[in-house]
Design a protein around this motif. Sequence first.
Motif, short mmCIF file in Angstrom:
data_model
loop_
_atom_site.label_atom_id
_atom_site.label_comp_id
_atom_site.label_asym_id
_atom_site.label_seq_id
_atom_site.Cartn_x
_atom_site.Cartn_y
_atom_site.Cartn_z
N UNK A 57 0.83 -1.21 0.00
CA UNK A 57 0.00 0.00 0.00
C UNK A 57 0.86 1.26 0.00
N UNK A 58 1.95 1.25 0.80
CA UNK A 58 2.85 2.42 0.80
C UNK A 58 3.50 2.59 -0.57
N UNK A 59 3.85 1.49 -1.16
CA UNK A 59 4.49 1.55 -2.48
C UNK A 59 3.53 2.15 -3.51
N UNK A 60 2.27 1.73 -3.47
CA UNK A 60 1.26 2.27 -4.40
C UNK A 60 1.02 3.76 -4.15
N UNK A 68 1.87 13.24 -8.88
CA UNK A 68 0.78 14.13 -8.48
C UNK A 68 0.58 15.30 -9.44
N UNK A 69 1.59 15.65 -10.21
CA UNK A 69 1.47 16.78 -11.12
C UNK A 69 0.43 16.53 -12.21
N UNK A 70 0.17 15.26 -12.50
CA UNK A 70 -0.77 14.91 -13.57
C UNK A 70 -2.21 14.78 -13.06
N UNK A 71 -2.44 15.04 -11.77
CA UNK A 71 -3.78 14.88 -11.20
C UNK A 71 -4.13 16.12 -10.38
N UNK A 72 -5.43 16.40 -10.31
CA UNK A 72 -5.90 17.45 -9.42
C UNK A 72 -5.78 16.97 -7.98
N UNK A 73 -5.77 17.90 -7.03
CA UNK A 73 -5.61 17.51 -5.64
C UNK A 73 -6.78 16.64 -5.17
N UNK A 74 -8.00 16.96 -5.60
CA UNK A 74 -9.17 16.17 -5.20
C UNK A 74 -9.06 14.74 -5.74
N UNK A 75 -8.63 14.62 -6.97
CA UNK A 75 -8.44 13.29 -7.57
C UNK A 75 -7.34 12.52 -6.84
N UNK A 76 -6.28 13.24 -6.47
CA UNK A 76 -5.18 12.62 -5.74
C UNK A 76 -5.65 12.12 -4.38
N UNK A 77 -6.41 12.95 -3.69
CA UNK A 77 -6.91 12.57 -2.36
C UNK A 77 -7.86 11.38 -2.47
N UNK A 78 -8.69 11.36 -3.49
CA UNK A 78 -9.63 10.25 -3.68
C UNK A 78 -8.88 8.93 -3.89
N UNK A 79 -7.80 8.97 -4.66
CA UNK A 79 -7.01 7.75 -4.89
C UNK A 79 -6.33 7.27 -3.60
N UNK A 80 -5.82 8.23 -2.83
CA UNK A 80 -5.16 7.86 -1.57
C UNK A 80 -6.15 7.27 -0.58
N UNK A 122 -6.10 3.63 1.13
CA UNK A 122 -6.19 3.48 2.58
C UNK A 122 -7.27 2.47 2.97
N UNK A 123 -8.42 2.55 2.30
CA UNK A 123 -9.49 1.57 2.58
C UNK A 123 -9.11 0.18 2.10
N UNK A 175 13.37 -4.88 1.77
CA UNK A 175 11.93 -4.82 1.53
C UNK A 175 11.61 -3.39 1.10
N UNK A 176 11.58 -3.19 -0.23
CA UNK A 176 11.38 -1.85 -0.79
C UNK A 176 12.46 -0.91 -0.22
#
Length: 545
Positions: free
Chosen positions: A71-74, A82-94, A98-99, A280-281
């Motif tokens: 999960x940390x790696x992803x 992050x430059x290719x995504x809006x902050x809201x999109x970035x937060x949604x992916x994170x 997390x879930x 390990x990573x």
Amino acid sequence: MQSSKFWALFKKYQQYLYLSMLLIAIFFIGSSLINQKITSATEDLVQDIIQGNLKSKENIVAFEFKQLNNSLKNAQKILNNSENNSFESLKEKLLFISDLTLEHHSIHNSFVSVVSSNGVLENHFSNKKDSLYQKEINIFLKKTLFVEDEVLMDTVITEKNSVINRKIYVKKLPNNKIVYIGYDVDLISFWSYFSETYRGDGGYTVVTNKDGICMLHPDTKYIGRKIEMYFKEVSIERILKSSLKINGYYVSDNINSLKDKAISEYLGLEVLRYYDTIKIDNTSLIVVISFPVDIHLKETTKDIQGYFSWISFLAFATFMLILLVSRFLLKKEYVENLKVVEEKENLINVNEKYQKKNAILQLNQLKKKINPHFLFNSLNSLHVLIDLNPELSQQFVLKLADVYRYLLDERDGNLISVKKEMTFLEQYIFLQEIRFNKSLNVSIINNCDDKILGRKIPFLSIETLVENAIKHNEITKINPLMIDIIIDKNFITVKNNYTPRKSKAKDSHHIGLDYLENTYQYYQITTFKTGVIGGHFVCVLPYIT
């Protein structure tokens, strides 16, 4: 008189006595000479087995701990792009990551936190009911100051009823927002899963971080504690120095692992411990694998020595057996002579049967060779063809000559290769198609490669079936005779449309079929089949080995 008989028997069988004594001496001398060498080789073999087991266990540990870091790696990949995504999109992916992290059986809590450029903290917890965990994370984040643009924290926290491996990844974005994503691994739950999934075949595994804090141990009381007793003789510094340092992390050089003998605090036995590092990573872990010396080395050597004791016993048993064999030697020779006589008689009988069957087969071949009916029909066709097409008549004469040359050629046995039979058949069909014009249509379909053409079939077998089809079926322009010859991997199929003549020929086609059937029976092949199926007469010719 009895003594004279004894000496007579002794002289008669003394060579067997001397041979048996020599064999026993060789057994004992050989065992004493190579006992130490075999013991040494056994120890080397056990060491090789342990080394193989060691690498297998290290690979298992590396795989399972990498699963904990997925999960940390992803999240790291997403934040680095992050430059290719809006902050809201970035937060949604994170938040999704997390879930998704909680799907792992050993991860119980996760969170995503964002600190804006003006210092406002925004938290998102997967477990919203755990207020203590939320409070603990808030305090932790407020106390932590990060000067780097990217930080990875991997700590072991011991609580009253649990041991937690807390993993947090921090990234400072171009807009000066700081993103935290982390989760807690329950090391006791992870131990339970690991011990049930991977049985300790021959040894047990201990994993620590580079500070010596235990993260995996078969005895859970050591998990979360610094296990200094493992590093008394082999220090952590020495283990790390023996490893390769790549980008600030220590990994195994995959050549020689450090090892040491110690008394296991877990088993209470002398064990051989191997120390190695795995990456390990972005985290380096120390793997300590312990193998009981008594089980792996001493017992194996003891077994080898026991085998040699059995060899000595077998040597004595061999001596007794040779004495018994020498006593019954004359009787055995007599029985063998009787068997030889019986085998000779059997061979004579078999040879007579073979000669008889071979004579029948040769007689059938001879009947094929001197068939005047085909010759007369061919000459009649030639007579008509000379006036109509002189050039074709010349080809006809050459083909007819090749056919009879093939028929009259002397050969051993009654088998022929598929290739030679098909070459002859093409010439034979050429003559018959000229005779019947468009009323006869013969197709040859080869479904196999050239290797099949070297297989054997009865001499004139396909020609026999084609000739029978011509002889016993109506052939007209309205109702032509269609013959298909299909070459497959295990057999050849010959079939034609079944339109039997009203008046049967005197020499029934059973003569030709009987020849084929007798040939296959002679070679003990039962897959030769003939019959009428769906308006077609079908014959299956298996290959003969």
